[in-house]
Every structure is written in C-alpha cells, then in structure tokens.
Design a protein around this motif. Structure first.
Motif, PDB file in Angstrom:
ATOM      1  N   PRO A 414       0.810  -1.228   0.000  1.00 42.56           N
ATOM      2  CA  PRO A 414       0.000   0.000   0.000  1.00 42.56           C
ATOM      3  C   PRO A 414       0.841   1.275   0.000  1.00 42.56           C
ATOM      4  N   VAL A 415       2.037   1.223   0.568  1.00 40.33           N
ATOM      5  CA  VAL A 415       2.910   2.401   0.517  1.00 40.33           C
ATOM      6  C   VAL A 415       3.303   2.692  -0.927  1.00 40.33           C
ATOM      7  N   ILE A 416       3.681   1.639  -1.670  1.00 43.78           N
ATOM      8  CA  ILE A 416       4.026   1.814  -3.085  1.00 43.78           C
ATOM      9  C   ILE A 416       2.805   2.284  -3.875  1.00 43.78           C
ATOM     10  N   ALA A 417       1.627   1.773  -3.506  1.00 45.09           N
ATOM     11  CA  ALA A 417       0.400   2.174  -4.204  1.00 45.09           C
ATOM     12  C   ALA A 417       0.116   3.657  -4.050  1.00 45.09           C
ATOM     13  N   SER A 418       0.570   4.256  -2.951  1.00 43.55           N
ATOM     14  CA  SER A 418       0.307   5.677  -2.733  1.00 43.55           C
ATOM     15  C   SER A 418       1.196   6.572  -3.591  1.00 43.55           C
ATOM     16  N   ILE A 419       2.232   6.013  -4.229  1.00 42.14           N
ATOM     17  CA  ILE A 419       3.121   6.828  -5.071  1.00 42.14           C
ATOM     18  C   ILE A 419       2.384   7.365  -6.297  1.00 42.14           C
ATOM     19  N   PRO A 420       1.705   6.524  -7.100  1.00 42.53           N
ATOM     20  CA  PRO A 420       0.950   7.117  -8.227  1.00 42.53           C
ATOM     21  C   PRO A 420      -0.156   8.058  -7.772  1.00 42.53           C
ATOM     22  N   PHE A 421      -0.729   7.807  -6.604  1.00 40.37           N
ATOM     23  CA  PHE A 421      -1.731   8.735  -6.072  1.00 40.37           C
ATOM     24  C   PHE A 421      -1.100  10.109  -5.826  1.00 40.37           C
ATOM     25  N   GLY A 422       0.089  10.134  -5.210  1.00 41.37           N
ATOM     26  CA  GLY A 422       0.781  11.401  -4.978  1.00 41.37           C
ATOM     27  C   GLY A 422       1.144  12.105  -6.273  1.00 41.37           C
TER      28      GLY A 422
END
Length: 512
Positions: A414-422
């Motif tokens: 989930p931490v990696i998933a938040s990168i495209p969100f950012g």
C-alpha cells in the motif's frame, strides 16, 4: 526619465497575477508617455533584473513558508489521542483540529485572494487595492500574516481547554491563508514568461507536500513526547520562516515599487508632482470588498466548467486529508505499526509528488511545442493535458491501495500504491490551477479563491466521517469507494480539453 516598462506577466500561478502596463487602459499608457512626472519602471527597479541567486532564494523561502502553513493543517493528525485525554473529550472532537484549520485556509482566500490585485480594468477591484492605498505591498501581507500565525499558535500549544484549542486552530488557518493567497504573485513578479515554469512548479508543489510532511513530523513527536510538543516545535519553525521572509524576500510588486519610488522622488527633489499609477487609482474599499466576496460564488454558481473542475480538485484534496485518518486505521490497525512508523508511511505520497515535479522539463517542452502551433498563444485547454495524466493516476493509485490493505499483503504494497496517487495529485492541481488562471484571466484571483474554498470544504469534511466509513465498509471497501468517485470525475480533463473553447465562448466570466 526612462519609460521602459514590463510588457507582460505570467498567469501560470496558483493564486494571483501581476498588474502590468499592458493591462492598463490605453489612456493610462498614453499618460505614461506624455506626463514627465509619472514614475515608470526602469531596469534597476525591475524585480526580474535581480540576480538569479537572489530570486531563487526568495522563491525557496516563500515555498518553504507555504509548506510550513499547510504542514500545520495535518500536523494535528497524531495529536488527537493525546488531546482527547488532556481535554477529556472524544477523539471525534479533536479531529476538528484538522477540519477547522483547513476551514480557515479555505475561507481566507475568499477575501484576501480576490482582493490581492488590481487588474487593468475599471470594473474589477481586489483587496490589494486597500493595501496599495496604504503603500504597502506583498511583503506587508507576508509579515503580518506570519506574525499573526506565530502569535495565535501559542494558544494552540498551551490551550487550557478544547474550546481555546479549536478556536485558535481556525484562526491560525485563516492567518496562514493570507500568506498563501498572495505568495504566488511574488514568483510571477520575479520571473518572465519564458522562465516562470520551474520556479512556479516549485512553489505550486510546496503547499501540497506540506500535508504529507505533517504526519511524518507529528508521528515522531507524539511517539516520544507529549502531544503539546507538536505545536511547540511548530512555533520554532514558524519563527524561523518569519525571520527568513524578513531577511531574504524583497518587495516585488511593481505598482508598490513605483509608489515608493514616487515618494522618494518627491522627497529628494522637493517636487510634489511626481506620482505613480496607484496614486491615480479610483475605487472605494467598500466596493472592492463587496465585489471580491461575491465574485467567487458567482463563478461557481453560474459557470459549469469552473464548478466541475473545482469539484474534482475538492474531491482529490478531500481524499488526501481523509488519508490522515485512514492510514492509521490501515497501518496501525491491520499491520500493528506505532505512530512514528505510521507517519513514515506517508512518504509514498511525498515520493509521488516529488517524482511528478521531476517531469516538469518534459511538460515545459510539450507546452512550448503547443505554443508554437498557435504562434505563441495556445488556448488554455492545452494545460489540461497534464490533468489527463493525473485523472488516470489518482484512481489507479487508490484502487491499488484498496486491494493491498489485507493483513496478509506486505505493508510495503500500500505504501508503493500511494506513489501514483501522490503523482496524480500534483498533475491534477498544477493543470487545474494553470487552466483557471488562464481561462478566467480577468478574474483569476476570484477563480482561485472559489477553487480554494470548495477544496477546503471537502478537506475539512472528509476526515470527520473517515472513521465511521472505514468501520462500516472496511479498509478495502472504503478505499475502493473513494477510488470509484475519483474514476467518475476522471473524464473531466478529457472532456474540457475537447469542448473547453466552446464553453468559454458562452461564459460571461472566461476569457474568449
């Protein structure tokens, strides 16, 4: 006396634009060439002629000060449990510490933003008219805003009860908003159109990195110290930013520079006839305040394109602020993290934003090619190309985040998933901001004020129902619901890229 003046100004900034001789009525330009007592901008006065080092230093100080203001909104994320115990209230009450601060940030620009400039038309007067009549300028706004921000943070850090704590969280948000409403103008003052993109990108990004940095700082402090130390550390940061604003940021607003120059000439020569354009500016303060207050509401109520783009921005920012409640549920509840470890999980969103800003040279080249197609005057819709990328990345990151919140999935997913969100956040806001200030150029500050107000309303409301939503739907269902809402809004930049020009022609607010 030289009559050289600046001919154009960039409108690629988030909050305001710069008055220029090109914006003045023809009669005023004629007066400038005929009246020898009219003070005009000469090369040594032009803020764009300062050294590159001095201009970039000012941009970095302004950007760090903007980051400090928005960091103060989310820094309350991990103080809620300690504040609830100290004040003997429920945790839901202390969540208002974030919501009220963001409310202050959103309501401030409704007054300060539209009143921050005088455009070259007689019909539109904004709040800087008041400041100009007082011969002040941007720096006065910076210093007063930050001084009040510092002073009113003391009652937050040493609050005797929850009422004082929440009241002054609202007030400090309002004080910080005055700084954010004017800061973008200094960047446009110091850089010409040809080189504005990079410094403006740095400034535009700083207010959105701030909310990500807040939980990181707060997590470490609240894991090891009392919750009050969160705001005491913030006081130290605010005082350092205030000193840097005083020492390293010069006055850059050209009309005020000319006003001060006219006053110096009157004093040095003994000739009272020297005057600056502001000395001949007409219009009452009351009318300026009245127009500035209702114009943003008119724009949202009567312009569908502005309303939909503002709603899109509001949803994205609301989701970001909801994450301050959702991430502790995901990482503390599911993975057993402590506060400081949970705070570090926000680094994914921050990395996404930083990686997105690194693509700015690509976008500069793309927009330069688009400008060449239109002989240097591309339509505002070209700015929505960046928004199209953001519209895809935001829901993609959220869906990825939703389906990696199971306990059996490693926490890094989930931490990696938040990168495209950012990254999507950066693209969404940068494209929308630049579109609004170009498409609604005559009322750019009002356009940004309405955008800020709607964004802040969502950002204030979303954290309040985050806990109940995640309790009822679970981490997967709640996050997927947010991703679905972002998906519904995703077509907007594609639609307006195609039909935006037609909609602008039928709008009474947009530039045609």
């Amino acid at each position: 006396m030289s009559t050289s003046t600046r001919k154009s100004a960039s409108f690629d900034q988030p909050h305001d634009a710069t008055i220029t001789d090109a914006d003045m009525p023809a009669s005023q330009n004629a007066e400038a060439s005929e009246d020898p007592h009219l003070v005009v901008l000469e090369p040594e006065d032009d803020p764009q002629n300062m050294s590159l080092f001095r201009r970039w230093l000012a941009v970095l100080v302004i950007s760090s000060a903007a980051l400090c203001v928005t960091c103060a909104s989310s820094i309350a994320a991990f103080t809620e449990q300690g504040a609830a115990q100290t004040f003997h209230v429920s945790r839901e009450v202390t969540v208002l510490g974030i919501s009220l601060f963001v409310t202050g940030l959103g309501t401030g620009p409704l007054l300060v933003g539209p009143l921050s400039e005088v455009y070259g038309t007689h019909q539109i007067l904004h709040a800087m008219a008041y400041l100009q009549q007082s011969r002040t300028g941007r720096n006065t706004v910076y210093r007063i805003s930050y001084a009040l921000f510092f002073i009113f943070t003391f009652p937050v850090a040493f609050a005797p009860n929850v009422g004082v704590f929440l009241t002054f969280r609202l007030i400090t948000g309002f004080c910080g908003s005055a700084f954010l409403s004017v800061a973008g103008g200094s960047v446009s003052d110091m850089f010409p159109n040809s080189t504005i993109a990079n410094p403006m990108a740095v400034y535009t990004m700083s207010p959105f990195i701030g909310p990500v940095v807040g939980p990181m700082i707060s997590g470490f402090i609240n894991q090891n110290l009392y919750w009050e130390w969160t705001y005491r550390v913030q006081l130290c940061w605010i005082s350092a930013e205030f000193l840097m604003l005083v020492m390293f940021v010069p006055e850059t607003y050209v009309p005020v520079i000319l006003n001060k120059k006219a006053r110096r000439l009157r004093e040095s020569t003994g000739d009272p006839n020297f005057f600056a354009p502001l000395d001949r500016r007409e219009g009452s303060i009351a009318s300026a305040i009245l127009i500035s207050c209702y114009t943003p509401f008119q724009l949202v109520l009567f312009d569908r394109m502005a309303l939909l783009l503002d709603s899109w921005n509001a949803l994205v920012l609301g989701i970001l602020y909801l994450a301050f409640q959702a991430f502790p549920i995901i990482f503390e509840g599911v993975h057993g993290f402590n506060m400081q470890m949970t705070g570090l999980t926000f680094i994914g969103i921050g990395l996404g934003m930083l990686s997105a800003i690194c693509t700015q040279p690509f976008w500069n080249r793309l927009f330069a090619r688009e400008a060449a197609k239109y002989n240097g005057d591309p339509p505002p819709e070209t700015r929505l190309i960046m928004g199209q990328v953001g519209a895809i990345l935001v829901p993609m990151g959220l869906f990825w985040l939703a389906f990696t919140t199971y306990s059996q999935v490693h926490w890094i997913a989930p931490v990696i998933a938040s990168i495209p969100f950012g990254s999507g956040i950066y693209f969404v806001f940068t494209s929308t901001f630049t579109y609004l200030v170009t498409a609604y150029r005559p009322i750019a500050a009002s356009a940004m004020a309405s955008n800020s107000a709607l964004r802040s309303a969502f950002a204030a409301a979303f954290p309040l129902f985050a806990g109940a939503m995640y309790d009822r739907l679970g981490t997967v269902g709640a996050t997927a619901l947010l991703a679905g809402l972002a998906t519904i809004m995703a077509p907007l930049p594609f639609i307006f890229y195609r039909i935006g020009a037609r909609l602008r022609k039928n709008s009474r607010f947009a530039a045609h």
